[in-house]
Design a protein around this motif. Structure first.
Motif, PDB file in Angstrom:
ATOM      1  N   GLN A 263       1.911   1.906  -3.418  1.00 23.89           N
ATOM      2  CA  GLN A 263       0.805   2.474  -4.198  1.00 23.89           C
ATOM      3  C   GLN A 263       0.622   3.954  -3.882  1.00 23.89           C
ATOM      4  O   GLN A 263       0.412   4.769  -4.782  1.00 23.89           O
ATOM      5  CB  GLN A 263      -0.499   1.712  -3.910  1.00 23.89           C
TER       6      GLN A 263
ATOM      7  N   GLU B  69      -5.153   5.322   4.324  1.00 23.68           N
ATOM      8  CA  GLU B  69      -5.350   4.419   3.180  1.00 23.68           C
ATOM      9  C   GLU B  69      -5.671   2.992   3.622  1.00 23.68           C
ATOM     10  O   GLU B  69      -6.442   2.298   2.980  1.00 23.68           O
ATOM     11  CB  GLU B  69      -4.094   4.404   2.310  1.00 23.68           C
ATOM     12  N   LEU B  70      -5.066   2.587   4.731  1.00 22.40           N
ATOM     13  CA  LEU B  70      -5.280   1.225   5.240  1.00 22.40           C
ATOM     14  C   LEU B  70      -6.460   1.133   6.198  1.00 22.40           C
ATOM     15  O   LEU B  70      -6.843   0.035   6.608  1.00 22.40           O
ATOM     16  CB  LEU B  70      -4.008   0.723   5.938  1.00 22.40           C
TER      17      LEU B  70
ATOM     18  N   ARG C 207       0.835  -1.206   0.000  1.00 16.52           N
ATOM     19  CA  ARG C 207       0.000   0.000   0.000  1.00 16.52           C
ATOM     20  C   ARG C 207       0.862   1.244   0.000  1.00 16.52           C
ATOM     21  O   ARG C 207       0.549   2.228  -0.661  1.00 16.52           O
ATOM     22  CB  ARG C 207      -0.946  -0.003   1.199  1.00 16.52           C
TER      23      ARG C 207
END
Length: 189
Positions: free
Chosen positions: A14, A32-33, A11
């Protein structure tokens, strides 16, 4: 949800590619997570160790086994490295910084030293490997900076000669070959 270290690195890679190095923060990555940034410290002591893992992942994804004569191996290692660095936004800056700080990203250096040692360069192999890495990292950072500035409209995008990398790498490899030949011809070897 509980994430494994590999999930966090994937991630982070990304986020790096989508937003760039300046926006790859523990806070953004946590968002994001879907976790608090403090949860990331279970896997990484600090942002630098996260970036080291990201750099190693960039290199792992682009690595191919090189065979053949030392100069063929060196050219392959450097070309794969350049391609890996350019595959991700700010990839060159991340990998070069991590390697420079001694936090990781050492595989290309180790592979180059092995190829150069196998080629008979002896105690000059580490210096030759660092020289090659300086060229590859510098060239890739320059390319990425140019592309990003053009994409942002900060400069006119004049297409650069892609053979510049190959020619520069050839010049360095030729210099290494010459140093090797001089050493082999020296009676004080």
């Amino acid at each position: 949800m509980r994430y494994r270290r590999e999930d966090v690195v994937a991630r982070a890679l990304q986020v790096l590619d989508d937003y760039g190095l300046a926006d790859l923060t523990m806070r953004r990555l946590g968002t994001e997570l879907g976790v608090r940034p403090s949860a990331l410290y279970h896997h990484f002591a600090n942002k630098q160790s996260l970036l080291a893992a990201v750099a190693d992942e960039i290199l792992r994804r682009g690595r191919h086994e090189q065979t053949g004569a030392w100069d063929v191996r060196v050219t392959g290692i450097c070309t794969d490295l350049r391609d890996s660095l350019l595959a991700y936004r700010d990839g060159a800056e991340v990998v070069a910084t991590v390697w420079s700080f001694g936090l990781g990203a050492s595989q290309p250096h180790d592979d180059l030293v092995q190829a150069l040692t196998d080629g008979g360069l002896g105690d000059l192999a580490p210096t030759a490997a660092r020289t090659l890495l300086h060229f590859v990292y510098g060239h890739a950072v320059d390319e990425q900076t140019h592309l990003q500035a053009a994409a942002a409209g900060a400069i006119e995008d004049d297409v650069r000669d892609t053979d510049d990398f190959v020619a520069g790498l050839g010049l360095i490899t030729a210099g290494i070959s010459m140093a090797k030949a001089v050493r082999e011809a020296s009676p004080d070897r």
